[in-house]
Motif scaffolding. Structure first.
Motif, PDB file in Angstrom:
ATOM      1  N   THR A  53       0.828  -1.202   0.000  1.00  0.00           N
ATOM      2  CA  THR A  53       0.000   0.000   0.000  1.00  0.00           C
ATOM      3  C   THR A  53       0.861   1.250   0.000  1.00  0.00           C
ATOM      4  O   THR A  53       0.542   2.244  -0.654  1.00  0.00           O
ATOM      5  CB  THR A  53      -0.927   0.003   1.238  1.00  0.00           C
ATOM      6  OG1 THR A  53      -1.725  -1.175   1.230  1.00  0.00           O
ATOM      7  CG2 THR A  53      -1.830   1.221   1.233  1.00  0.00           C
ATOM      8  N   TYR A  57       1.254   3.096  -5.438  1.00  0.00           N
ATOM      9  CA  TYR A  57      -0.014   3.816  -5.541  1.00  0.00           C
ATOM     10  C   TYR A  57      -0.906   3.182  -6.607  1.00  0.00           C
ATOM     11  O   TYR A  57      -2.132   3.180  -6.475  1.00  0.00           O
ATOM     12  CB  TYR A  57       0.245   5.280  -5.886  1.00  0.00           C
ATOM     13  CG  TYR A  57      -1.021   6.084  -6.077  1.00  0.00           C
ATOM     14  CD1 TYR A  57      -1.782   6.494  -4.984  1.00  0.00           C
ATOM     15  CD2 TYR A  57      -1.477   6.415  -7.350  1.00  0.00           C
ATOM     16  CE1 TYR A  57      -2.949   7.215  -5.153  1.00  0.00           C
ATOM     17  CE2 TYR A  57      -2.641   7.143  -7.536  1.00  0.00           C
ATOM     18  CZ  TYR A  57      -3.374   7.539  -6.418  1.00  0.00           C
ATOM     19  OH  TYR A  57      -4.539   8.247  -6.590  1.00  0.00           O
ATOM     20  N   ALA A  61      -4.744   2.320  -5.957  1.00  0.00           N
ATOM     21  CA  ALA A  61      -5.812   3.028  -6.678  1.00  0.00           C
ATOM     22  C   ALA A  61      -6.548   2.140  -7.667  1.00  0.00           C
ATOM     23  O   ALA A  61      -7.543   2.573  -8.250  1.00  0.00           O
ATOM     24  CB  ALA A  61      -5.222   4.240  -7.411  1.00  0.00           C
ATOM     25  N   GLU A  75      -8.649  12.180  -5.344  1.00  0.00           N
ATOM     26  CA  GLU A  75      -7.391  11.430  -5.462  1.00  0.00           C
ATOM     27  C   GLU A  75      -6.480  11.712  -4.271  1.00  0.00           C
ATOM     28  O   GLU A  75      -5.703  10.848  -3.853  1.00  0.00           O
ATOM     29  CB  GLU A  75      -6.688  11.810  -6.766  1.00  0.00           C
ATOM     30  CG  GLU A  75      -5.447  10.978  -7.039  1.00  0.00           C
ATOM     31  CD  GLU A  75      -4.825  11.276  -8.398  1.00  0.00           C
ATOM     32  OE1 GLU A  75      -3.776  10.679  -8.693  1.00  0.00           O
ATOM     33  OE2 GLU A  75      -5.400  12.111  -9.133  1.00  0.00           O
ATOM     34  N   ARG A  76      -6.582  12.928  -3.704  1.00  0.00           N
ATOM     35  CA  ARG A  76      -5.730  13.254  -2.556  1.00  0.00           C
ATOM     36  C   ARG A  76      -6.049  12.379  -1.339  1.00  0.00           C
ATOM     37  O   ARG A  76      -5.185  12.150  -0.488  1.00  0.00           O
ATOM     38  CB  ARG A  76      -5.874  14.727  -2.192  1.00  0.00           C
ATOM     39  CG  ARG A  76      -7.264  15.146  -1.752  1.00  0.00           C
ATOM     40  CD  ARG A  76      -7.293  16.606  -1.326  1.00  0.00           C
ATOM     41  NE  ARG A  76      -8.635  17.038  -0.956  1.00  0.00           N
ATOM     42  CZ  ARG A  76      -9.530  17.515  -1.790  1.00  0.00           C
ATOM     43  NH1 ARG A  76      -9.215  17.650  -3.081  1.00  0.00           N
ATOM     44  NH2 ARG A  76     -10.728  17.877  -1.376  1.00  0.00           N
ATOM     45  N   ASP A  77      -7.304  11.870  -1.272  1.00  0.00           N
ATOM     46  CA  ASP A  77      -7.637  10.977  -0.163  1.00  0.00           C
ATOM     47  C   ASP A  77      -6.902   9.649  -0.277  1.00  0.00           C
ATOM     48  O   ASP A  77      -6.447   9.084   0.724  1.00  0.00           O
ATOM     49  CB  ASP A  77      -9.149  10.737  -0.137  1.00  0.00           C
ATOM     50  CG  ASP A  77      -9.930  12.012   0.154  1.00  0.00           C
ATOM     51  OD1 ASP A  77      -9.339  12.933   0.756  1.00  0.00           O
ATOM     52  OD2 ASP A  77     -11.112  12.094  -0.238  1.00  0.00           O
ATOM     53  N   LEU A  78      -6.772   9.149  -1.512  1.00  0.00           N
ATOM     54  CA  LEU A  78      -5.986   7.929  -1.712  1.00  0.00           C
ATOM     55  C   LEU A  78      -4.511   8.182  -1.466  1.00  0.00           C
ATOM     56  O   LEU A  78      -3.794   7.320  -0.936  1.00  0.00           O
ATOM     57  CB  LEU A  78      -6.205   7.391  -3.130  1.00  0.00           C
ATOM     58  CG  LEU A  78      -7.582   6.775  -3.419  1.00  0.00           C
ATOM     59  CD1 LEU A  78      -7.641   6.299  -4.866  1.00  0.00           C
ATOM     60  CD2 LEU A  78      -7.863   5.623  -2.478  1.00  0.00           C
ATOM     61  N   ARG A  79      -4.045   9.365  -1.860  1.00  0.00           N
ATOM     62  CA  ARG A  79      -2.656   9.722  -1.563  1.00  0.00           C
ATOM     63  C   ARG A  79      -2.424   9.779  -0.061  1.00  0.00           C
ATOM     64  O   ARG A  79      -1.351   9.420   0.427  1.00  0.00           O
ATOM     65  CB  ARG A  79      -2.328  11.075  -2.200  1.00  0.00           C
ATOM     66  CG  ARG A  79      -2.219  11.044  -3.715  1.00  0.00           C
ATOM     67  CD  ARG A  79      -1.008  10.254  -4.160  1.00  0.00           C
ATOM     68  NE  ARG A  79      -0.869  10.288  -5.623  1.00  0.00           N
ATOM     69  CZ  ARG A  79       0.085   9.618  -6.279  1.00  0.00           C
ATOM     70  NH1 ARG A  79       0.957   8.879  -5.604  1.00  0.00           N
ATOM     71  NH2 ARG A  79       0.153   9.681  -7.594  1.00  0.00           N
ATOM     72  N   LEU A  80      -3.435  10.243   0.661  1.00  0.00           N
ATOM     73  CA  LEU A  80      -3.320  10.278   2.122  1.00  0.00           C
ATOM     74  C   LEU A  80      -3.176   8.870   2.688  1.00  0.00           C
ATOM     75  O   LEU A  80      -2.388   8.643   3.608  1.00  0.00           O
ATOM     76  CB  LEU A  80      -4.546  10.977   2.714  1.00  0.00           C
ATOM     77  CG  LEU A  80      -4.610  11.044   4.251  1.00  0.00           C
ATOM     78  CD1 LEU A  80      -3.413  11.801   4.800  1.00  0.00           C
ATOM     79  CD2 LEU A  80      -5.921  11.677   4.703  1.00  0.00           C
ATOM     80  N   GLN A  82      -1.892   6.300   1.104  1.00  0.00           N
ATOM     81  CA  GLN A  82      -0.556   5.814   0.760  1.00  0.00           C
ATOM     82  C   GLN A  82       0.513   6.432   1.646  1.00  0.00           C
ATOM     83  O   GLN A  82       1.373   5.734   2.189  1.00  0.00           O
ATOM     84  CB  GLN A  82      -0.243   6.118  -0.708  1.00  0.00           C
ATOM     85  CG  GLN A  82       1.109   5.586  -1.140  1.00  0.00           C
ATOM     86  CD  GLN A  82       1.567   6.129  -2.486  1.00  0.00           C
ATOM     87  OE1 GLN A  82       1.055   7.146  -2.955  1.00  0.00           O
ATOM     88  NE2 GLN A  82       2.514   5.456  -3.108  1.00  0.00           N
ATOM     89  N   ILE A  83       0.455   7.759   1.811  1.00  0.00           N
ATOM     90  CA  ILE A  83       1.459   8.434   2.636  1.00  0.00           C
ATOM     91  C   ILE A  83       1.389   7.945   4.076  1.00  0.00           C
ATOM     92  O   ILE A  83       2.420   7.721   4.730  1.00  0.00           O
ATOM     93  CB  ILE A  83       1.263   9.955   2.548  1.00  0.00           C
ATOM     94  CG1 ILE A  83       1.565  10.445   1.130  1.00  0.00           C
ATOM     95  CG2 ILE A  83       2.162  10.673   3.545  1.00  0.00           C
ATOM     96  CD1 ILE A  83       1.230  11.906   0.898  1.00  0.00           C
TER      97      ILE A  83
END
Length: 484
Positions: A53, A57, A61, A75-80, A82-83
């Motif tokens: 995870t 990405y 995703a 998309e920023r929520d999925l980036r959150l 991942q980060i």
């Protein structure tokens, strides 16, 4: 005072056992998909681990394309997600480092406690990010498509971090006032253990963790389904191996090919040793290095490129065919690769060409370990070069040869797949299909995952049995020496 100090150190040592176990479980959470604390949506692939995870990405995703396109999720929520997964992984890495440092002296333990504290702080920040991402999922305009879910692994990881933090605080209190040494020191036995730890981890990850997949042999599993007791069939697929005549014929044919090619390999396994002995007798050091380099390089060439070389040499318009046509031997070109004759010998020849130089390296190293005084004494007694090779070099390499032979017998059913996959064609498929290639076709090509798992299980069990039997035979013939 000394008694109190001794008691505190004893309590500290006991607490470190708890800490190391908690950190070990945290490390396991990195790679178990079912324990992924970042799986905050049912759309996320259930086979995605916390580590994957964080580093991929694309895998995270996958499946969210429509949701992002429709605006159901940003998309920023999925980036959150991942980060946050990356931050949790870093926190676990700091905890692992701190747990390893707890094996050292007082100075190293105190530094390890600081590292553990940093790891806990980072881990809590990552878990906070995952919880925030879950809240974002709940606020989606179409939650039915997003399928927000709170993973149970989240609470387990949180509890483990809390346990590590509590032990770290306790250790800090217990070690307070303890005089730290000037240098970082760790006992030699722990140094050796830490050096070996990465290899243990890799073996556990790639050799023992996949054994969890053996459970597919007891279910009616289709690709994409989930395992449940509703699809449990017990030994059905084991019975399929002996009840279905077509499957029995295929298995027997594949076993014939596998055992024949492995048998040829075992019968000629002495070739690398002989090659190493003769190469060692070359006195021109520069020529010997050139020969060793050119015979070792093929080992690093993939089988796809090897087939490319074979095609350019033995195809209808290849080098050999064109040369024979020009010499008048053949009236027209012939494709030697398409011939189904002598397939076993052809595969053995290509495998020997590719691996003989690499296999000879261990024998060359073994020759360098033979006492040079034996050769000097033999020369004084008038022994010639071949007599020294026969009476000194060969006996000195036989123990190494026997160990490698025993390991080869244990892997007699594991020929590999790459070589046979690239050389397979319509004329030689009956003779070239070995067990590994058959499993690949059955599982990836045919989608019969349960039956494939059964075949792989039986192959592993037979391999272990053969290794133990051969090892016992070797103990009887070699005076009790064993490799197991």
């Amino acid at each position: 005072m000394d008694r109190r100090k001794t008691v505190r150190m004893a309590v500290s040592d006991k607490m470190y056992y708890v800490l190391r176990i908690a950190v070990l479980i945290l490390a396991v959470f990195l790679f178990f998909p079912g324990l992924n604390p970042a799986k905050v949506s049912g759309v996320i692939n259930r086979n995605l681990s916390l580590f994957t995870t964080g580093i991929s990405y694309g895998d995270l995703a996958n499946g969210f394309g429509r949701a992002i396109g429709r605006g159901w999720i940003a998309e920023r929520d999925l980036r959150l997600v991942q980060i946050s997964a990356v931050v949790v992984c870093l926190g676990i890495a700091f905890c692992v480092a701190g747990a390893c440092m707890s094996l050292g002296n007082i100075r190293m333990k105190k530094t390890g406690n600081l590292t553990l504290a940093v790891g806990n702080l980072v881990g809590f920040l990552g878990l906070g990010g995952i919880y925030l991402a879950y809240q974002k999922m709940l606020q989606s305009s179409n939650p039915d498509k997003i399928q927000p879910m709170f993973p149970g692994g989240f609470w387990v990881v949180l509890g483990l971090f809390a346990c590590v933090l509590a032990v770290t605080v306790g250790q800090t209190v217990l070690l307070r006032g303890q005089k730290a040494e000037q240098k970082f020191e760790i006992a030699s036995k722990y140094k050796l253990f830490l050096m070996f730890l990465p290899f243990i981890s890799l073996i556990a990850l790639f050799a023992y963790l996949p054994l969890w997949g053996w459970r597919y042999a007891f279910f009616n599993y289709e690709v994409g389904d989930t395992l449940s007791m509703d699809s449990f069939v017990g030994l059905k697929w084991f019975q399929e191996l002996v009840r279905n005549p077509a499957t029995v014929r295929d298995i027997l044919r594949v076993l014939r090919n596998t055992l024949a090619m492995s048998g040829i390999g075992l019968a000629t396994s002495w070739l690398p040793m002989v090659f190493a002995i003769f190469l060692n007798e070359v006195k021109n050091l520069r020529f010997r290095r050139v020969v060793q380099t050119f015979t070792t390089i093929p080992n690093f060439i993939s089988w796809v490129l090897v087939y490319g070389v074979a095609f350019s040499v033995f195809s209808t318009e290849g080098f050999v065919s064109s040369m024979l046509v020009n010499m008048g031997v053949w009236e027209q070109g012939q494709n030697l690769l398409m011939s189904g004759a002598h397939t076993w010998l052809k595969m053995w020849a290509w495998g020997t060409w590719k691996g003989i130089g690499w296999s000879a390296i261990i024998y060359i190293a073994g020759i360098s370990g033979i006492d040079a005084q034996l050769y000097d004494a033999a020369m004084v007694d008038g022994a010639g070069r071949f007599q020294r090779m026969w009476h000194i070099t060969l006996p000195g390499l036989l123990p190494t040869f026997c160990v490698l032979l025993l390991m080869s017998v244990g892997n007699i059913l594991s020929n590999g797949m790459d070589q046979y996959l690239v050389f397979e064609n319509a004329t030689n498929t009956d003779a070239i299909t070995v067990l590994d290639l058959y499993v690949y076709k059955l599982g990836i090509g045919g989608g019969r995952i349960p039956l494939t798992t059964v075949v792989s299980m039986l192959k592993s069990i037979v391999g272990v049995v053969l290794l133990l039997v051969t090892n016992n035979v070797a103990k009887l013939t070699r005076g009790g020496e064993s490799i197991v």
